[in-house]
Design a protein around this motif. Sequence first.
Motif, PDB file in Angstrom:
ATOM      1  N   MET A   1       0.842  -1.202   0.000  1.00  9.65           N
ATOM      2  CA  MET A   1       0.000   0.000   0.000  1.00  9.65           C
ATOM      3  C   MET A   1       0.873   1.246   0.000  1.00  9.65           C
ATOM      4  O   MET A   1       1.833   1.338   0.756  1.00  9.65           O
ATOM      5  N   ARG A   2       0.531   2.207  -0.888  1.00 13.71           N
ATOM      6  CA  ARG A   2       1.249   3.486  -0.925  1.00 13.71           C
ATOM      7  C   ARG A   2       0.498   4.510  -0.077  1.00 13.71           C
ATOM      8  O   ARG A   2      -0.722   4.471   0.049  1.00 13.71           O
ATOM      9  N   TRP A   3       1.268   5.435   0.473  1.00 14.07           N
ATOM     10  CA  TRP A   3       0.687   6.548   1.222  1.00 14.07           C
ATOM     11  C   TRP A   3       1.146   7.848   0.580  1.00 14.07           C
ATOM     12  O   TRP A   3       2.248   7.934   0.025  1.00 14.07           O
ATOM     13  N   VAL A   4       0.299   8.872   0.660  1.00 19.64           N
ATOM     14  CA  VAL A   4       0.637  10.155   0.064  1.00 19.64           C
ATOM     15  C   VAL A   4       0.244  11.270   1.024  1.00 19.64           C
ATOM     16  O   VAL A   4      -0.830  11.228   1.634  1.00 19.64           O
ATOM     17  N   ASN A   5       1.127  12.253   1.187  1.00 11.43           N
ATOM     18  CA  ASN A   5       0.800  13.450   1.968  1.00 11.43           C
ATOM     19  C   ASN A   5      -0.029  14.392   1.099  1.00 11.43           C
ATOM     20  O   ASN A   5       0.251  14.572  -0.089  1.00 11.43           O
ATOM     21  N   TYR A   6      -1.030  14.990   1.695  1.00 14.24           N
ATOM     22  CA  TYR A   6      -1.926  15.847   0.933  1.00 14.24           C
ATOM     23  C   TYR A   6      -2.414  17.002   1.800  1.00 14.24           C
ATOM     24  O   TYR A   6      -2.279  16.988   3.026  1.00 14.24           O
ATOM     25  N   VAL A   7      -2.972  18.013   1.141  1.00 11.63           N
ATOM     26  CA  VAL A   7      -3.815  18.998   1.820  1.00 11.63           C
ATOM     27  C   VAL A   7      -5.144  19.016   1.096  1.00 11.63           C
ATOM     28  O   VAL A   7      -5.252  18.616  -0.075  1.00 11.63           O
ATOM     29  N   LYS A   8      -6.170  19.438   1.802  1.00  9.39           N
ATOM     30  CA  LYS A   8      -7.508  19.592   1.219  1.00  9.39           C
ATOM     31  C   LYS A   8      -7.831  21.082   1.231  1.00  9.39           C
ATOM     32  O   LYS A   8      -7.641  21.769   2.241  1.00  9.39           O
ATOM     33  N   GLY A   9      -8.293  21.589   0.091  1.00 10.20           N
ATOM     34  CA  GLY A   9      -8.644  22.999  -0.003  1.00 10.20           C
ATOM     35  C   GLY A   9      -9.839  23.204  -0.899  1.00 10.20           C
ATOM     36  O   GLY A   9     -10.261  22.292  -1.630  1.00 10.20           O
ATOM     37  N   HIS A  10     -10.400  24.408  -0.858  1.00  8.92           N
ATOM     38  CA  HIS A  10     -11.522  24.704  -1.734  1.00  8.92           C
ATOM     39  C   HIS A  10     -11.545  26.184  -2.097  1.00  8.92           C
ATOM     40  O   HIS A  10     -11.017  27.036  -1.383  1.00  8.92           O
ATOM     41  N   GLY A  11     -12.192  26.454  -3.224  1.00 13.47           N
ATOM     42  CA  GLY A  11     -12.485  27.816  -3.655  1.00 13.47           C
ATOM     43  C   GLY A  11     -13.963  27.897  -3.929  1.00 13.47           C
ATOM     44  O   GLY A  11     -14.445  27.241  -4.872  1.00 13.47           O
ATOM     45  N   THR A  12     -14.716  28.600  -3.101  1.00 12.96           N
ATOM     46  CA  THR A  12     -16.190  28.629  -3.149  1.00 12.96           C
ATOM     47  C   THR A  12     -16.764  27.206  -3.214  1.00 12.96           C
ATOM     48  O   THR A  12     -17.666  26.904  -4.002  1.00 12.96           O
ATOM     49  N   LEU A  13     -16.226  26.353  -2.343  1.00 14.96           N
ATOM     50  CA  LEU A  13     -16.666  24.962  -2.135  1.00 14.96           C
ATOM     51  C   LEU A  13     -16.366  24.033  -3.301  1.00 14.96           C
ATOM     52  O   LEU A  13     -16.758  22.857  -3.275  1.00 14.96           O
ATOM     53  N   ASN A  14     -15.702  24.493  -4.316  1.00 12.04           N
ATOM     54  CA  ASN A  14     -15.137  23.625  -5.356  1.00 12.04           C
ATOM     55  C   ASN A  14     -13.861  23.074  -4.740  1.00 12.04           C
ATOM     56  O   ASN A  14     -12.884  23.806  -4.562  1.00 12.04           O
ATOM     57  N   ASP A  15     -13.862  21.776  -4.338  1.00 11.81           N
ATOM     58  CA  ASP A  15     -12.798  21.286  -3.457  1.00 11.81           C
ATOM     59  C   ASP A  15     -11.827  20.350  -4.159  1.00 11.81           C
ATOM     60  O   ASP A  15     -12.165  19.655  -5.116  1.00 11.81           O
ATOM     61  N   PHE A  16     -10.599  20.349  -3.628  1.00 14.03           N
ATOM     62  CA  PHE A  16      -9.497  19.654  -4.277  1.00 14.03           C
ATOM     63  C   PHE A  16      -8.592  18.990  -3.252  1.00 14.03           C
ATOM     64  O   PHE A  16      -8.393  19.489  -2.146  1.00 14.03           O
ATOM     65  N   VAL A  17      -8.000  17.873  -3.680  1.00 14.68           N
ATOM     66  CA  VAL A  17      -6.897  17.248  -2.970  1.00 14.68           C
ATOM     67  C   VAL A  17      -5.614  17.751  -3.628  1.00 14.68           C
ATOM     68  O   VAL A  17      -5.461  17.648  -4.848  1.00 14.68           O
ATOM     69  N   VAL A  18      -4.719  18.318  -2.833  1.00 14.53           N
ATOM     70  CA  VAL A  18      -3.493  18.919  -3.375  1.00 14.53           C
ATOM     71  C   VAL A  18      -2.291  18.113  -2.909  1.00 14.53           C
ATOM     72  O   VAL A  18      -2.138  17.843  -1.707  1.00 14.53           O
ATOM     73  N   ILE A  19      -1.436  17.730  -3.848  1.00 18.54           N
ATOM     74  CA  ILE A  19      -0.247  16.927  -3.560  1.00 18.54           C
ATOM     75  C   ILE A  19       0.966  17.620  -4.169  1.00 18.54           C
ATOM     76  O   ILE A  19       0.939  18.013  -5.342  1.00 18.54           O
ATOM     77  N   VAL A  20       2.016  17.799  -3.391  1.00 14.54           N
ATOM     78  CA  VAL A  20       3.265  18.367  -3.902  1.00 14.54           C
ATOM     79  C   VAL A  20       4.189  17.217  -4.286  1.00 14.54           C
ATOM     80  O   VAL A  20       4.533  16.372  -3.459  1.00 14.54           O
ATOM     81  N   ASP A  21       4.568  17.185  -5.558  1.00 14.17           N
ATOM     82  CA  ASP A  21       5.439  16.138  -6.107  1.00 14.17           C
ATOM     83  C   ASP A  21       6.478  16.819  -6.989  1.00 14.17           C
ATOM     84  O   ASP A  21       6.431  16.728  -8.217  1.00 14.17           O
ATOM     85  N   ARG A  22       7.401  17.517  -6.351  1.00 19.17           N
ATOM     86  CA  ARG A  22       8.354  18.399  -7.050  1.00 19.17           C
ATOM     87  C   ARG A  22       9.027  17.723  -8.233  1.00 19.17           C
ATOM     88  O   ARG A  22       9.156  18.299  -9.323  1.00 19.17           O
ATOM     89  N   HIS A 268      -4.763  19.036   6.487  1.00 14.42           N
ATOM     90  CA  HIS A 268      -3.504  18.397   6.086  1.00 14.42           C
ATOM     91  C   HIS A 268      -3.567  16.948   6.540  1.00 14.42           C
ATOM     92  O   HIS A 268      -4.106  16.655   7.615  1.00 14.42           O
ATOM     93  N   GLY A 269      -3.005  16.029   5.759  1.00 16.17           N
ATOM     94  CA  GLY A 269      -3.042  14.653   6.198  1.00 16.17           C
ATOM     95  C   GLY A 269      -2.225  13.724   5.325  1.00 16.17           C
ATOM     96  O   GLY A 269      -1.495  14.145   4.438  1.00 16.17           O
ATOM     97  N   LYS A 270      -2.368  12.428   5.593  1.00 22.09           N
ATOM     98  CA  LYS A 270      -1.726  11.363   4.821  1.00 22.09           C
ATOM     99  C   LYS A 270      -2.809  10.375   4.432  1.00 22.09           C
ATOM    100  O   LYS A 270      -3.595   9.932   5.289  1.00 22.09           O
ATOM    101  N   ALA A 271      -2.877  10.037   3.164  1.00 19.66           N
ATOM    102  CA  ALA A 271      -3.920   9.148   2.660  1.00 19.66           C
ATOM    103  C   ALA A 271      -3.312   7.882   2.073  1.00 19.66           C
ATOM    104  O   ALA A 271      -2.232   7.914   1.482  1.00 19.66           O
ATOM    105  N   SER A 272      -4.018   6.781   2.254  1.00 18.57           N
ATOM    106  CA  SER A 272      -3.602   5.521   1.640  1.00 18.57           C
ATOM    107  C   SER A 272      -4.154   5.442   0.219  1.00 18.57           C
ATOM    108  O   SER A 272      -5.190   6.013  -0.096  1.00 18.57           O
ATOM    109  N   LEU A 273      -3.418   4.734  -0.626  1.00 17.33           N
ATOM    110  CA  LEU A 273      -3.846   4.512  -2.009  1.00 17.33           C
ATOM    111  C   LEU A 273      -4.089   3.018  -2.206  1.00 17.33           C
ATOM    112  O   LEU A 273      -3.423   2.183  -1.593  1.00 17.33           O
ATOM    113  N   PRO A 274      -5.038   2.668  -3.067  1.00 16.17           N
ATOM    114  CA  PRO A 274      -5.351   1.251  -3.247  1.00 16.17           C
ATOM    115  C   PRO A 274      -4.199   0.472  -3.858  1.00 16.17           C
ATOM    116  O   PRO A 274      -3.418   1.020  -4.631  1.00 16.17           O
ATOM    117  N   ASP A 275      -4.103  -0.798  -3.489  1.00 16.25           N
ATOM    118  CA  ASP A 275      -3.065  -1.659  -4.050  1.00 16.25           C
ATOM    119  C   ASP A 275      -3.350  -1.924  -5.529  1.00 16.25           C
ATOM    120  O   ASP A 275      -4.507  -1.958  -5.944  1.00 16.25           O
TER     121      ASP A 275
END
Length: 275
Positions: A1-22, A268-275
């Motif tokens: 199982m992979r894990w990814v750090n993310y933040v959750k944000g929105h603009g007028t409730l249009n919401d997104f999962v944001v991931i930094v992957d330089r 802010h958090g860490k999410a699991s990804l499906p195998d």
Amino acid sequence: MRWVNYVKGHGTLNDFVVIVDRYAAFPLSDEEVRHLCDRRAGVGGDGVLRAVKAKHIPEWDGDPDLWFMDYRNADGSIAEMCGNGTRVFGRHLADQDLISGREVDIATRAGVRRLTFHSDGSVATDMGVVGIDPEPVRVQLGGLEWSGTRVDVGNPHAVVLLDDGQDLAELDLTVAPTWSPAEAYPHGTNVEFVRRIDDHHLAMRVHERGAGETPSCGTGVVATVATHAAATGLGDGTYQVDVPGGVLTVVLTGDRAVLRGPAEIVAHGKASLPD
């Protein structure tokens, strides 16, 4: 199982999962995007914004040092542009000191977009040129049919200006609108339904390609204003658009538009990804 750090944000409730992957070391499959956007099994969102240095995007031939907004719809499909997403994207990069200054350029599949950060916490995005196609389409929903305007805001739109007697709230956008001719949008489109409140004040609902009805759509708001301004002859000016998730403003100058509104990071958090 992979894990990814993310933040959750929105603009007028249009919401997104944001991931930094330089370094583009963490590509996401369609299934992984769908999982992250799932509101029960995942984080929940209308899409995923992955921040990658532009030099690592093979199709990008501009400034390699810009941050590239790799935007994916909730169904995993790739989108060219997202107006509300640009503000959330910029807000997170600024919060993490990955960008600095009042004005910052970012890269998108629709080209470079300039963000301006305002003291009230809002962010403005120069959305570039808005293109209106003179050939209309027919839009169908729930047994009703309207003439729609084809608009290009870096991504495709069909804008329906409702008559004064039509109730925006009564439209059933749990069902995807259709259009004809079908070949007008070979890769699908966003469909906006618009009610005029006064000359510079509109209300809008949207069914987004790859996401369904959302509380807001920044590019859709821009498409709506451009269509209304052209249809009425009002032209340049500042317009307010009410969406279910809040209020956005558009400054129209010729064929260019600047979209301004809030951008909030809520988790802010860490999410699991499906195998």
